[in-house]
Design a protein around this motif. Structure first.
Motif, PDB file in Angstrom:
ATOM      1  N   PHE A 176      42.866  45.684  32.880  1.00  0.00           N
ATOM      2  CA  PHE A 176      41.932  46.102  33.917  1.00  0.00           C
ATOM      3  C   PHE A 176      41.515  44.984  34.847  1.00  0.00           C
ATOM      4  CE2 PHE A 176      37.989  44.490  32.136  1.00  0.00           C
ATOM      5  CZ  PHE A 176      38.246  44.422  30.793  1.00  0.00           C
ATOM      6  N   LEU A 177      41.962  43.775  34.587  1.00  0.00           N
ATOM      7  CA  LEU A 177      41.697  42.696  35.547  1.00  0.00           C
ATOM      8  C   LEU A 177      42.764  41.625  35.385  1.00  0.00           C
ATOM      9  CD1 LEU A 177      38.535  41.511  36.947  1.00  0.00           C
ATOM     10  CD2 LEU A 177      39.742  39.677  35.837  1.00  0.00           C
ATOM     11  N   GLU A 178      43.232  41.111  36.496  1.00  0.00           N
ATOM     12  CA  GLU A 178      44.139  39.979  36.402  1.00  0.00           C
ATOM     13  C   GLU A 178      43.752  38.937  37.425  1.00  0.00           C
ATOM     14  OE1 GLU A 178      47.833  42.304  37.397  1.00  0.00           O
ATOM     15  OE2 GLU A 178      48.063  40.727  38.898  1.00  0.00           O
ATOM     16  N   GLU A 212      37.101  31.972  39.916  1.00  0.00           N
ATOM     17  CA  GLU A 212      37.589  31.053  40.939  1.00  0.00           C
ATOM     18  C   GLU A 212      36.928  29.681  40.783  1.00  0.00           C
ATOM     19  OE1 GLU A 212      39.834  32.172  43.246  1.00  0.00           O
ATOM     20  OE2 GLU A 212      39.994  30.149  44.111  1.00  0.00           O
ATOM     21  N   VAL A 237      33.089  43.294  39.607  1.00  0.00           N
ATOM     22  CA  VAL A 237      34.385  42.617  39.710  1.00  0.00           C
ATOM     23  C   VAL A 237      34.364  41.475  40.728  1.00  0.00           C
ATOM     24  CG1 VAL A 237      35.364  44.217  41.387  1.00  0.00           C
ATOM     25  CG2 VAL A 237      36.857  43.011  39.842  1.00  0.00           C
ATOM     26  N   VAL A 238      33.558  41.616  41.773  1.00  0.00           N
ATOM     27  CA  VAL A 238      33.540  40.555  42.780  1.00  0.00           C
ATOM     28  C   VAL A 238      32.925  39.284  42.206  1.00  0.00           C
ATOM     29  CG1 VAL A 238      32.643  39.878  45.021  1.00  0.00           C
ATOM     30  CG2 VAL A 238      33.535  42.159  44.692  1.00  0.00           C
ATOM     31  N   SER A 243      45.621  34.315  23.315  1.00  0.00           N
ATOM     32  CA  SER A 243      44.649  35.374  23.536  1.00  0.00           C
ATOM     33  C   SER A 243      43.482  35.246  22.574  1.00  0.00           C
ATOM     34  CB  SER A 243      45.312  36.730  23.342  1.00  0.00           C
ATOM     35  OG  SER A 243      45.769  36.839  22.019  1.00  0.00           O
ATOM     36  N   TYR A 263      35.244  37.709  39.825  1.00  0.00           N
ATOM     37  CA  TYR A 263      36.326  36.992  40.510  1.00  0.00           C
ATOM     38  C   TYR A 263      35.848  35.669  41.061  1.00  0.00           C
ATOM     39  CZ  TYR A 263      41.143  38.298  41.204  1.00  0.00           C
ATOM     40  OH  TYR A 263      42.480  38.411  41.053  1.00  0.00           O
ATOM     41  N   GLU A 264      34.665  35.690  41.639  1.00  0.00           N
ATOM     42  CA  GLU A 264      34.121  34.433  42.171  1.00  0.00           C
ATOM     43  C   GLU A 264      33.889  33.428  41.052  1.00  0.00           C
ATOM     44  OE1 GLU A 264      31.822  36.237  46.083  1.00  0.00           O
ATOM     45  OE2 GLU A 264      30.786  36.063  44.186  1.00  0.00           O
ATOM     46  N   ARG A 304      52.529  41.163  35.528  1.00  0.00           N
ATOM     47  CA  ARG A 304      51.786  41.614  34.364  1.00  0.00           C
ATOM     48  C   ARG A 304      52.705  42.150  33.269  1.00  0.00           C
ATOM     49  NH1 ARG A 304      47.874  46.376  35.447  1.00  0.00           N
ATOM     50  NH2 ARG A 304      46.911  45.027  36.994  1.00  0.00           N
ATOM     51  N   VAL A 308      51.859  33.814  41.053  1.00  0.00           N
ATOM     52  CA  VAL A 308      51.574  35.065  40.367  1.00  0.00           C
ATOM     53  C   VAL A 308      52.579  35.285  39.228  1.00  0.00           C
ATOM     54  CG1 VAL A 308      51.421  37.544  40.668  1.00  0.00           C
ATOM     55  CG2 VAL A 308      50.661  36.018  42.487  1.00  0.00           C
TER      56      VAL A 308
END
Lengths: 418, 1109
Positions: A15-17, A114, A106-107, A58, A110-111, A26, A23
């Motif tokens: 659900f998130l990469e 990062e 999610v934002v 993992s 992601y930040e 997946r 890249v």
């Protein structure tokens, strides 16, 4: 170092990469799914896997797999530790670490990712530093932001990032200055059938919640520091002071943090707070079994045992249970074959008892091994090792803070073999 | 939708046009595809869209709107798409326009997008480059850093030169954070274009010299990635890295430690062969590995550990207490690979602690412990119980714990372990139970006392209800019987009885094999088993069939009377079996055992072939060969060599030259050098790392809690350890000094106490020459000592509280220097006398720069000790000497009685590394008391100035020296500020001479010429000067140069060349001065620096100085 991160839920959906270098498709996760399939239980998935072009490391926590893809040699613990740090950061920001909450934010996630890694190498992992760069979400702020068009992203380099004390930000201000310390000890023990201790040790942790203005310099000393055998510290603790004087001297991070973890020296005998009398038997004929458990206090130093709970992982053959408890409630989960007996407070006058019969699947041989009991308990206002904080001093600031120390004893991995 | 299209189209086209313009201004050649792209873009809006793009269409619309909030919303949704792995690359043109947005969050999200898709949309990505180039010059370090991060993450080969430039620039940035980012960018560029390697190595070399803790970890990562074999780059930075290690962030610690492990294995000799030095520890005899160390063979030269080797071990030890499990593990592996055998056990406790951590951590740690425990049982034996298995552990953890318990088993603890194993055998986790049985088998073979017990236990398991347990037991029993070929017929008989109930093929096969092998022990049963097998032969698994054939053959040879027919029958069955392995085997056996005309010679040997005694299988750990990999690595964990794994080399037989790690420093003046060396040797002490260590720690601790002056105590006490009698003296002395400096502002009192201490020092140093005759151990020992002295003193210097607490901190720093230097001044007592005289009469000049006698290695070791950006006395070499010019700051006429003079003490500024330190002497020449002297307004307002503490009172006739720091930002512009008293304010200004804006910088001759080559062309200024005749000797020339500029001498091999190097204080730009004295009196003066303005000013000043008589 770390090339990519995939978050995978319990049922195997990515659900998130996030990629920090080129890249990686997946499809690399397929190797992981294969291993997961083989392992049956998610806990049993080997943490390090090899695929033709990548290595997969993992962790599994909070029902989410954090899977990182790596291309070259790197210490596996480095990655594992980092992945757990990511999980801790989510927990810190969102109050929980679950699929829904990550998808909702999610934002911010992601930040955060990062900022935490640059080219696969950790950049900022201190929660204090991150919080200055990316503000955690809260309702008030999101309302204000929508009205004013403001953002939750800071535009200056956090002061902590550059200073000698990266864990503390500058310009902290509180009207109520307070410093609380929780001394939490866990008893890890294995008791055998007859109740004798096979193995027991005490692990302790000091959790702190410090809300102090400015740059306070704290010193925490113990009445009996000799008890502490092996210790590990938050980076803020000055190790040399500890070596020479056995005091904890530190400039604390702001907010909640783990000050130290310790192990009580093995010479000291570990007090086992409760005893367990149990009798579990599976009868050869008639496909049924008996269960009888009684718990009583042993060495409790005059305190009450609370939050007592017994968990039993029954053999697969046990179909259902028919039990009566003199105190507390019991449940049996058919799917996981787990019997949970929630007792609550232990009353020395009237010992709690759970007894009854177990009904077994017919035609299946009786299990050879009796299931072991996992005990959970809590004792307030007691550190079972006898560790005591003697004083807390503050230097560097003028005000008088409010100080407090709390003790708590818990059962860690407390197992009774039957 | 339709209505919006025309306007949208024109907007988009316009946007693209502006983008193009900006790209052109960059002078980047854009490929023709771009114009096609543009067309496609403009046309696309008119055309009907495919359905799946409809969702992105409104995003595009939002991005092109004027509202910030809409754009932000769109970007958030796009990031959502990226996170799900959905392709949104067609939005690239719309997104890239927002790269220059003012909204910081929007900008960040655009960066995220850009980094993700730039590789796919290379041409469009180029449009954003100019924005980053602009941002690279931003005054905000955070923006510079993030611009570099993104720029280097855009994997577009065309911009490699731009990246290279940006990295080079950022590597010399003032902000350590930006430098850290540049270290990361090195790797990115290297992976994009490996051809840049040579240039990148240069940057790495530069960054390795960086003394900021922030940079250290990142640059080592880059080093490991780009040039792991260039071990020579580490030499000079080795000690610095060791000393910085504790303060580096935890992730950096991991990589530095593993790099240093590799380094140490190439540079030091093995500490494992010796036994002379570490004899006090007897428990060594415990260890298995001792067999390698031949006790009797005492070599003539006892092993002496290299002090650098010891330094590494000592500095990593505290990290065992880290909360980061990776750090603890890396220290553990360092000790395992580098420490003397008996010291390795310090890591045990910490490793066991890690077992409390997360499941995955346990897994890795247990793997490593498993490898360690094979070689060194003693290490983990006391913690055996920590490896007891819980029913809740996952299977892979359980088996690892089992492995370790098996490794730890010995005669003493085997009964405990076996009892524990008994519980495990009953476990519901059958895979684990089977593993336990194997473990029991291993214990039985390793420890002969328990073999019988184990066998009996295993036999009991044969009646277990679970098939896999039984099968495993049979297999293990088979192996055990093989190793113990004594009377075990009972067990074999028992197994024969069970044979009918066992269905697992492997177990059945094992029993059949046992029957055949020991058929002479069970002569009655074996034929019966064969009979049964003949009946069920066709229904058996292949492996069982093969063993049946074997059994038949063996019985035929030993007991042909009873079994001849059975064998014939089985061989016939086998002959027509479906499996050709079995058909082959049958044919072979038949030829071998049944005599016929064709069989020939082989027949005679059939018995010897089939019933040959077979070697027993060895039951050994799966971790036996893991030690070929460095512990804690991925390769170790997988037991496969991972890509990018660096082999750990063997210890060298002879250590390479240890002096390569000495950091070179300019020697102050040539003729003093020999005396220096002697003084150093005289105080060397052979027990340098046992007692000193503790003492130093104490010393530095106390110094951080007390005020700054106590550091002189710690340094002086540790420097004369050898003379234990004088310890009391030193503490006394330090009390005095501290009371002196803490006490009052009157200079005379202070200096008297100072001179007292100095006299003491002198007394002590007089004793030295006698001691000198004692056989001194080695030169590097004293090095070690000196190193740590500096460590403690500079730690206290940089700790902020020590500064603020001491009332008059101005004289403190130089005094520390003296205290450090004095023990070494032993021989040169004549000079000291004059100093003392000066002290007695003119207090103000105490701080006059003195010829520094701090030994070169001492100073260089200082380099490592700065804490991130508050570097004080770092890198900068000895303050060079020369006549001090005092300048007037305020005349007493204009100052209404207050006069002020200033000079540049040429010492690194304590407050900020970018500041030039200035000492101001304030004198009250009026007849009334002046109060509250302090610094008021300054201009320009941005002037970065470190003020002295307000002077409350200045008596008439008294004077006081205070020190300030001024950041001139490398310009000779005057710093203007106001000097205030209670009543008045006076505007004053400090005008720095260009030479004062420099700091000496140490480098070797080779480095000098290399750097000089880099700074040619525009960066080179030169002139020929006719010198005054008095200046012709070399000494005089260098004295003149040093008087003008605060630079350091670079040792030169050529007689006619004089070289000096320095760095500008605030931007750390190199300034190289070289003088060619080939044809005196003319001298060719060359200055290389990229600060051209400074160069020309410096040239002018130097010219004037050299031309003067």
């Amino acid at each position: 170092m770390i090339n990519s991160l995939f978050l995978i839920n319990h049922s195997g959906d990515i659900f998130l990469e996030k990629h920090w270098k080129s890249v990686i498709s997946r499809s690399v996760c397929d190797y992981f799914f294969e291993a997961k399939e083989k392992a049956i239980e998610p806990e049993n998935v080997p943490p390090v896997l090899q695929t033709p072009h990548h290595y997969l490391i993992s962790i599994y926590r909070d029902k989410i797999f954090f899977l990182s893809a790596i291309q070259t040699e790197v210490p596996p613990l480095f990655v594992i530790e980092f992945l757990h740090r990511v999980g801790d950061t989510f927990l810190d920001y969102f109050g929980e670490c679950s699929e829904t909450v990550i998808k909702d934010n999610v934002v911010i996630v992601y930040e955060l990712l990062e900022e935490m890694l640059d080219n696969g190498f950790p950049l900022a992992t201190e929660s204090n530093v991150l919080k200055e760069m990316i503000k955690p979400p809260n309702i008030l702020r999101s309302v204000v932001n929508t009205l004013t068009g403001g953002s939750h992203v800071g535009d200056t380099l956090p002061t902590g990032q550059l200073s000698n004390v990266p864990w503390r930000r500058a310009g902290v201000k509180y009207t109520n200055n307070e410093a609380y310390f929780d001394v939490i000890e866990e008893i890890d023990a294995i008791l055998d059938k007859s109740g004798t201790t096979v193995f027991a040790e005490i692990q302790g942790v000091i959790e702190a919640c410090v809300r102090l203005t400015g740059m306070p310099d704290l010193t925490l000393s113990f009445m009996n520091p000799r008890l502490l055998d092996d210790v590990s510290f938050h980076p803020c603790v000055r190790f040399k002071r500890w070596e020479s004087e056995r005091v904890l001297s530190f400039i604390p991070p702001d907010g909640n943090f783990t000050l130290m973890t310790y192990q009580v020296s093995s010479q000291n005998l570990v007090a086992i707070p409760v005893y367990v009398k149990q009798n579990i038997s599976f009868l050869e004929a008639g496909s049924c079994g008996r269960l009888d458990i009684t718990i009583g206090p042993k060495q409790t130093m005059g305190k009450t045992v609370e939050g007592l709970m017994v968990t039993v992982h029954m053999p697969k053959a046990v179909l259902s249970v028919n039990l009566t408890a003199t105190q507390g409630t019991h449940t049996y989960d058919l799917a996981t074959k787990t019997l949970v007996w929630d007792i609550g407070k232990l009353n020395p006058q009237k010992l709690p008892n759970l007894r009854g019969s177990l009904s077994m699947q017919t035609g299946v041989p009786k299990p050879e091994e009796n299931p072991s009991l996992n005990i959970d308990l809590k004792i307030q206002q007691l550190a079972i090792s006898g560790l005591k904080v003697s004083r807390l001093d503050m230097y560097g600031e003028k005000y008088k803070p409010f100080k407090g120390v709390k003790y708590l004893t818990k059962a860690g991995k407390f197992q009774v073999r039957t | 939708m339709d209505r919006g299209f025309p306007s949208l189209r024109s907007e988009a086209a316009g946007a693209v046009r502006t983008m193009l313009a900006s790209a052109e201004s960059l002078q980047l050649t854009l490929k023709p595809e771009l114009s096609q792209e543009e067309q496609a873009l403009t046309h696309a809006n008119g055309k009907p869209k495919e359905t799946h793009k409809a969702g992105n269409e409104d995003l595009k619309e939002m991005l092109e709107s004027n509202k910030e909030s809409l754009k932000l919303e769109a970007m958030k949704r796009i990031v959502g798409l990226i996170s799900k792995g959905k392709n949104s690359s067609e939005l690239f043109p719309a997104v890239v326009k927002n790269v220059a947005s003012k909204n910081i969050e929007l900008k960040k999200l655009v960066y995220v997008y850009l980094v993700r898709y730039a590789e796919e949309q290379q041409d469009l990505a180029l449009l954003s480059i100019s924005t980053f180039q602009r941002a690279l010059k931003d005054p905000n370090q955070f923006i510079r850093a993030s611009a570099l991060r993104v720029l280097s993450s855009i994997r577009v080969p065309i911009i490699v030169p731009i990246m290279m430039l940006a990295i080079k620039e950022a590597a010399t940035d003032m902000s350590p954070y930006v430098r850290k980012t540049s270290a990361h960018a090195i790797q990115k560029l290297y992976s994009l274009d490996p051809d840049q390697k040579e240039q990148l190595i240069e940057v790495i070399e530069k960054l390795l010299k960086d003394k900021s803790t922030l940079v250290a970890g990142s640059v080592v990562v880059a080093f490991e990635d780009v040039c792991p074999d260039r071990i020579d780059l580490i030499h000079k930075n080795y000690r610095k890295l060791c000393n910085l290690l504790v303060d580096v962030e935890e992730w950096g610690q991991v990589v530095i430690i593993s790099m240093l492990t590799r380094y140490a294995r190439t540079q030091f000799t093995s500490p494992w062969k010796e036994d002379a030095v570490f004899d006090e520890n007897n428990e060594k005899t415990f260890y298995d590995s001792d067999s390698e160390e031949k006790k009797g063979q005492n070599e003539a030269k006892p092993y002496m550990m290299d002090p650098d080797h010891r330094l590494l071990l000592r500095n990593t030890k505290p990290l065992l207490q880290s909360r980061n499990t990776a750090v603890v593990m890396s220290v553990a592996q360092l000790y395992w690979h580098l420490a003397p055998k008996h010291e390795v056990s310090v890591v045990t406790k910490s490793l066991v602690r890690l077992l409390r951590s997360h499941r995955e951590v346990q897994y890795i740690v247990l793997q490593n412990i498993a490898t360690m425990s094979i070689q060194r049982k003693g290490m983990f034996e006391p913690f055996m119980k920590s490896f007891y298995v819980r029913s809740t552990d996952p299977t892979h953890i359980k088996t690892l714990k089992l492995e370790i318990l098996t490794n730890l088993a010995n005669e003493a603890n085997i009964s405990t372990i076996l009892r524990e194993f008994q519980t495990y055998v009953k476990s519901q986790d059958k895979a684990f139970a089977a593993a336990t049985i194997q473990a029991i088998g291993r214990c039985a073979t390793n420890i002969s006392e328990v073999t019988d017990t184990c066998l009996n236990g295993l036999v009991l398991l044969l009646s277990n209800r679970d098939e896999s347990v039984v099968a495993e037991s049979v297999v293990v029993i088979k192996k055990l019987l093989q190793t113990q070929p004594t009377q075990h017929s009972e067990i074999i008989k028992h197994m024969a009885k069970l044979f009918d109930n066992i269905t697992v093929p492997m177990a059945r096969a094992s029993i059949l094999w046992l029957m055949g092998e020991y058929c002479d022990r069970v002569p009655k049963i074996a034929p019966d088993v064969l009979r049964k097998m003949a009946k069920s032969f066709t229904a058996e698994e292949d492996i069982v069939k093969l063993q049946t054939v074997n059994l038949a053959a063996k019985l035929y040879l030993t007991n042909s009377k009873q079994t001849k027919l059975l064998t014939q029958y089985i061989l016939n069955l086998g002959r027509y079996d479906q499996n050709y392995d079995i058909r082959d085997r049958t044919r072979f056996i038949r030829q071998l055992i049944v005599p016929s005309e064709k069989s020939g010679a082989l027949n005679k040997y059939a018995r010897r072939i089939l019933l040959a005694p077979k070697p027993a299988p060895v039951l050994e750990s799966a971790f036996k060969d893991r030690d070929r990999f460095q512990l804690g690595t991925l390769s170790h964990s997988l037991n496969v060599k991972a890509s990018g794994y660096h082999e750990l080399s063997d210890w060298p037989a002879v250590a390479p030259d240890p002096s390569v790690r000495n950091v070179e420093v300019i020697e102050p003046v040539k003729e003093w050098a020999p005396s220096l060396g002697k003084a150093k040797q005289s105080k060397s002490d052979d027990k340098f790392y046992s007692d000193d260590e503790e003492k130093e720690e104490e010393g530095s601790d106390s110094s951080s809690s007390e005020d700054g002056s106590s550091s002189s105590d710690s340094s002086s006490s540790s420097s004369k350890d050898s003379d234990s009698g004088s310890e009391e003296e030193s503490s006394e002395e330090s009390e005095e000094t501290s009371s002196g400096s803490g006490g009052s502002s009157s200079g005379s009192e202070k200096s008297s106490s100072e001179s007292e201490s100095e006299q003491r020092q002198k007394k002590k140093t007089k004793k030295m020459p006698q001691r000198k005759r004692k056989p001194a151990a080695s030169d590097s020992d004293s090095d070690e000592n000196g190193n740590v002295d500096q460590a403690s003193s500079s730690a206290s210097e940089s700790s902020p509280e020590s500064e603020s607490e001491s009332d008059s901190d101005s004289p403190a720093p130089p005094k520390k220097k003296e205290a450090n230097a004095q023990p070494k001044m032993a021989v040169k007592s004549k000079k000291e006398v004059s100093l003392l005289d000066l002290d007695d009469f003119t207090p103000a000049t105490t701080n006059a720069p003195q010829p520094s006698l701090v030994s070169s290695s001492l100073l260089s070791d200082l380099e490592g000790l700065s804490l991130s950006n508050v570097s004080s006395a770092v890198q900068v070499t000895s303050p060079s000497f020369g006549p001090v010019k005092t300048y007037e700051l305020l005349h007493h006429m204009t100052g209404k009685g207050l006069s002020a003079k200033y000079h540049f003490p040429r010492q690194p500024c304590l407050y900020q590394p970018t500041m030039v330190s200035v000492q101001v002497i304030l004198t009250n020449s009026s007849d009334h008391v002046l109060e509250e002297i302090h610094i008021g307004e300054r201009s320009p307002a941005s002037l970065n100035l470190h003020c002295f503490n307000t002077i409350e009172r200045l008596e008439p006739g008294a004077s006081v020296t205070v020190s300030m720091g001024v950041d001139f930002s490398d310009s000779t512009q005057a710093a203007n500020f106001q000097l205030c008293t209670k009543e008045d304010q006076f505007s004053v200004s400090i005008q720095p001479a260009v030479g004062e804006l420099l700091m000496p910088f140490s480098m070797s001759e080779a480095d000098f010429s290399k750097e000089q080559r880099n700074l040619q062309g525009m960066n080179e200024t030169s002139a020929t000067v006719a010198m005054a005749t008095a200046n012709t000797p070399r000494q005089a020339v260098s004295k003149q140069v040093l008087s003008v500029a605060n630079v350091g001498v670079v040792s030169s091999s050529q007689d006619s060349m004089l070289r000096f190097s320095g760095r500008t204080v605030s931007s750390k730009a190199l300034v190289l001065v070289s003088l060619d004295l080939k044809e005196p009196p003319a001298v060719l003066l060359t200055i290389n620096t990229d600060k051209t303005v400074m160069a020309s000013m410096l040239l002018r000043d130097l010219k004037r100085a050299l031309a003067q008589a």
